[in-house]
Each structure stands twice: as structure tokens, then as C-alpha cells.
Design a protein around this motif. Structure first.
Motif, mmCIF file in Angstrom:
data_model
loop_
_atom_site.group_PDB
_atom_site.id
_atom_site.type_symbol
_atom_site.label_atom_id
_atom_site.label_comp_id
_atom_site.label_asym_id
_atom_site.label_seq_id
_atom_site.Cartn_x
_atom_site.Cartn_y
_atom_site.Cartn_z
ATOM 1 N N ASN A 211 0.809 -1.207 0.000
ATOM 2 C CA ASN A 211 0.000 0.000 0.000
ATOM 3 C C ASN A 211 0.853 1.272 0.000
ATOM 4 O O ASN A 211 0.446 2.305 -0.528
ATOM 5 C CB ASN A 211 -0.935 0.015 1.217
ATOM 6 C CG ASN A 211 -2.025 -1.037 1.119
ATOM 7 O OD1 ASN A 211 -2.266 -1.589 0.040
ATOM 8 N ND2 ASN A 211 -2.682 -1.324 2.235
ATOM 9 N N MET A 214 1.622 2.824 -3.445
ATOM 10 C CA MET A 214 0.568 3.480 -4.229
ATOM 11 C C MET A 214 0.780 4.985 -4.378
ATOM 12 O O MET A 214 0.757 5.506 -5.494
ATOM 13 C CB MET A 214 -0.798 3.178 -3.621
ATOM 14 C CG MET A 214 -1.235 1.739 -3.768
ATOM 15 S SD MET A 214 -2.853 1.455 -3.002
ATOM 16 C CE MET A 214 -3.143 -0.245 -3.503
ATOM 17 N N TYR A 236 -0.972 -8.635 -4.979
ATOM 18 C CA TYR A 236 -0.589 -7.238 -4.729
ATOM 19 C C TYR A 236 -0.234 -6.519 -6.035
ATOM 20 O O TYR A 236 -0.636 -5.365 -6.231
ATOM 21 C CB TYR A 236 0.606 -7.173 -3.770
ATOM 22 C CG TYR A 236 0.243 -7.289 -2.312
ATOM 23 C CD1 TYR A 236 0.329 -6.198 -1.466
ATOM 24 C CD2 TYR A 236 -0.182 -8.505 -1.772
ATOM 25 C CE1 TYR A 236 0.000 -6.294 -0.118
ATOM 26 C CE2 TYR A 236 -0.509 -8.621 -0.436
ATOM 27 C CZ TYR A 236 -0.427 -7.509 0.386
ATOM 28 O OH TYR A 236 -0.751 -7.619 1.720
ATOM 29 N N ARG A 241 -4.695 -2.128 -8.676
ATOM 30 C CA ARG A 241 -4.092 -1.392 -7.561
ATOM 31 C C ARG A 241 -3.188 -0.267 -8.040
ATOM 32 O O ARG A 241 -2.999 0.726 -7.333
ATOM 33 C CB ARG A 241 -3.283 -2.354 -6.679
ATOM 34 C CG ARG A 241 -4.146 -3.236 -5.790
ATOM 35 C CD ARG A 241 -3.337 -4.343 -5.132
ATOM 36 N NE ARG A 241 -2.178 -3.867 -4.377
ATOM 37 C CZ ARG A 241 -2.212 -3.368 -3.138
ATOM 38 N NH1 ARG A 241 -3.382 -3.240 -2.521
ATOM 39 N NH2 ARG A 241 -1.110 -2.996 -2.527
#
Length: 389
Positions: A211, A214, A236, A241
Motif C-alpha cells: 500500500n 501506491m 498485490y 491497484r
């Protein structure tokens, strides 16, 4: 690079709608200005703008004059003198104190070598290029040749080049490619050339699809960088994403560079939070001539990786160690993933620009003076690539 891409896209859209367009280019600056040579803006006949040639104070007048150039179907050179009392109000919003020359070029879709077609040829692949734009500072009423020639490694010379400047331009283009610096050259009394160096965008390799990657991808995308995200976890490393990434790859550590094209404009950040994956990536990256490798996490983790490479007879030279930054990022007090991403892209930009990342408040006055002289006398380069006045 990003601005050129947006201009080409806007031109295609305008052409599809049957709208006439003109290109505004900053071709010469003396003194200070918000933007410098190479800044561009596309203008449509109905007043749409893409790109920018200033911080906002010149766009309105440039729009009006560009629309006139479209009607007259004639290249026009316009001077904005923010040192002059009559024009000073234009520079108030910018804090400018300079003379800015803007070339306005109506674009003919039927001309195979109009500036947009030259841009498109350059953007077709990752490559260095030289773009030649010619104008007359001495006689603004004279014909302004404009953006007329592009040199690339794959297609050679494209466009029209006046025989009177051909040999000299080709010699200057070679210097520009060697030095990776644009030049402004007076070829004779009536022709000035802006010999522009064009380079590919930064290619950022992010090892790790967590995360925290990102916002780093998002920041890089805003800057116009190409981004590749690599991770061993298929759940992932997905395009859902990372929709703004150029490519998202699922790869085992030992093959993490497979399918990746690495060139002089490639940089990398290790942030998998997996020691074995990070060291495998670092081992492979050490074989390339990069300008920046960042390692997320504590300094002792990076030192452990370097020590392990050394023990396995993969020592990094002093030059290689200089481009490894860990912990990655500038010291701006970052805590959140977004703040950390900001510090990382800032450090990469500083390294690529040969800057320290120091606050502009503390920049030496001598450096400002050198840059001002270089803007007033663009041929007086303060490097081994100098073309003396």
C-alpha cells in the motif's frame, strides 16, 4: 515530456473537432521568468489552452495573439518585457523581471513536418533527440521559420532545414547531444536557433507493491515519469491497484528485472519489506549504470545487504555506493505513506538535477548570479561543453 504528450493529445482532439490550432513556445529569455526556453502551450481557435508559457500572466495575451496568427496563417514572434513599465503589470503575478520571446506558430494538419508531427515522432520511443526552432530577434517582421527540424537516432533528420544554417546546426546538434544541454545560437544577423535537447522521461522501478507504493506511483505519474511496479505477490502486483503505472509485473526475486528495459534515465526504489527480495533486486541493479537506487527502511538493513554482497564477492565500487540512498528520501519529517512518497520523489529529482535538496532560502547568491548570466548569455556554458562567446 509530459507537456508534449498532453499537447499532442489536445491537438489530435482539436483536429478531430475541426478546430484550428497554434503552438506558443518560449524561445528566448533574458533575465528572470517563471518558465524558460522550451515551455509550450497549444491554443485552439475557440480559446482552449493546453500547457503553459508562464505562471498565468502571459497566457491571456498570448491566446489573443495566437488566434490572430491563426487567422493570418503566419508565424509570429512576440516580446514580453517585464522590465518595461508598460509591460511590467504582466510580470507582477510572477515576480518576473525579464524579457521573454514567445513564438506563435499556426499548425497545418496537412504539413507532415508541422511541430506536432515532429513531437509525435520523438514520443514514439524512449530516445534522445534534438529539436531545432528558428526565429529572428533582430527583425520580428521577417518570416519566422519556427519549429522545423528534429534529429533522432532511429530516423535521422526530419523536417525542413535551411541550407544557410544546415552545417552549423548539425554541428551544434552534436554538441547538444554530447552535453545534454540546450543551446541558443546566433547563426548570422537574421537567424537565431533554439537547439533543444529532448530526453526520455524518468523511468522509476518500484520493487514492492504494498500500500505504501501506491502514493509513490501516483506522485511519479503526476511528474510524467514512467513507472514499473515489480513484486512476487500476484494479489498485490495488479493493474487495479496501480492503474497509473506503465507496467505491473509479478516476478520471483531472481528474475525481477526480466522484461524491464533499463537505460540512462532509469532509477529504482527497493520497498518490498522483504529482505531477500530487496537484496536480490540490489544485486541485479548493481550491474547497471543507474543514477539512483533508494532503499526503504533503516540504514542498518541497507548496510547488511551491502555487507552480504561483499561477502559473496559482489562488491560495489565507490561510484556505485554513491548512487545508493538509504534510508531513501529527503529529511522532511515524513510519517505517512504519502509524505514518505513525497520525500522519495523529491530526493530522486534533486539527485537527477545535481542539487542537494536544500531550501531555496539558503541557496548561495553566487549560484543565482551564475544562472542569471547563463540565461542572459545562453552560449556561455559553465562546463566542459562550453561554447564560448
Amino acid at each position: 515530456m509530459k507537456e508534449l504528450q498532453e499537447i499532442v493529445k489536445a491537438y489530435d482532439d482539436a483536429t478531430e473537432r475541426g478546430l484550428k490550432t497554434a503552438l506558443a513556445t518560449v524561445v528566448h529569455v533574458e533575465g528572470s521568468a517563471y518558465r524558460h526556453e522550451g515551455a509550450r502551450m497549444l491554443v485552439t481557435e475557440n480559446g482552449e489552452l493546453t500547457g503553459a508559457i508562464s505562471g498565468g500572466c502571459l497566457e491571456g495575451d498570448a491566446l489573443r495573439k495566437a488566434r490572430l496568427a491563426i487567422v493570418e496563417s503566419r508565424n509570429t514572434l512576440v516580446t514580453y518585457d517585464t522590465t518595461d513599465d508598460d509591460d511590467a503589470t504582466m510580470g507582477v503575478g510572477l515576480g518576473c523581471n525579464g524579457v521573454i520571446q514567445v513564438l506563435l506558430e499556426p499548425l497545418n494538419p496537412g504539413d507532415e513536418f508541422n511541430p506536432i508531427h515532429l513531437f509525435r515522432s520523438y514520443l514514439a520511443k524512449r530516445q534522445e533527440a534534438v529539436l531545432g526552432t528558428f526565429f529572428s530577434l533582430q527583425n520580428k517582421l521577417a518570416p519566422q521559420a519556427g519549429t522545423s527540424v528534429l534529429l533522432t537516432s532511429d530516423r535521422g533528420q526530419q523536417g525542413f532545414l535551411d541550407s544557410a544554417v544546415k552545417d552549423a546546426f548539425l554541428a551544434d546538434a552534436g554538441k547538444v547531444l554530447k552535453c545534454a544541454e540546450s543551446l541558443i545560437v546566433n547563426y548570422h544577423d537574421t537567424i537565431t536557433g533554439f537547439i533543444e535537447y529532448l530526453k526520455p522521461p524518468v523511468h522509476l522501478l518500484i520493487f514492492g507493491a504494498g500500500n505504501d507504493a501506491m502514493p509513490l506511483v501516483q506522485f511519479a505519474h503526476i511528474l510524467g515519469w514512467e513507472v514499473s511496479v515489480i513484486d512476487g505477490r500476484a494479489n498485490y502486483a495488479t493493474t487495479n491497484r496501480f492503474p497509473s503505472a506503465s507496467q505491473v509485473l509479478v516476478s520471483k526475486p531472481e528474475h525481477c528485472l526480466s522484461g524491464i528495459v533499463i537505460d540512462h534515465w532509469t532509477v529504482a526504489v527497493l520497498m518490498t519489506h522483504n529482505y531477500n527480495y530487496d537484496i536480490a533486486a540490489l544485486r541485479q541493479l548493481s550491474n547497471f549504470d543507474l543514477k539512483y537506487i533508494g532503499a526503504l527502511g533503516p540504514k542498518k538493513k541497507l548496510q547488511r545487504m551491502l555487507d552480504e554482497l561483499q561477502e559473496n564477492e559482489i562488491p560495489l565500487s565507490a561510484e556505485k555506493l554513491d548512487i545508493v540512498f538509504g534510508p531513501t528520501g529527503l529529511d522532511i519529517g515524513s510519517e505517512t505513506p504519502e509524505e514518505i512518497a513525497l520525500s522519495i520523489v523529491s530526493e530522486i529529482k534533486a539527485v537527477l538535477s545535481n542539487r542537494t535538496g536544500t531550501s531555496l532560502k539558503f541557496r548561495p547568491a553566487e549560484q543565482n548570479a551564475v544562472e542569471l548570466v547563463s540565461k542572459k548569455h545562453p552560449n556561455a556554458k559553465f562546463s566542459s561543453c562550453a561554447i564560448n562567446l
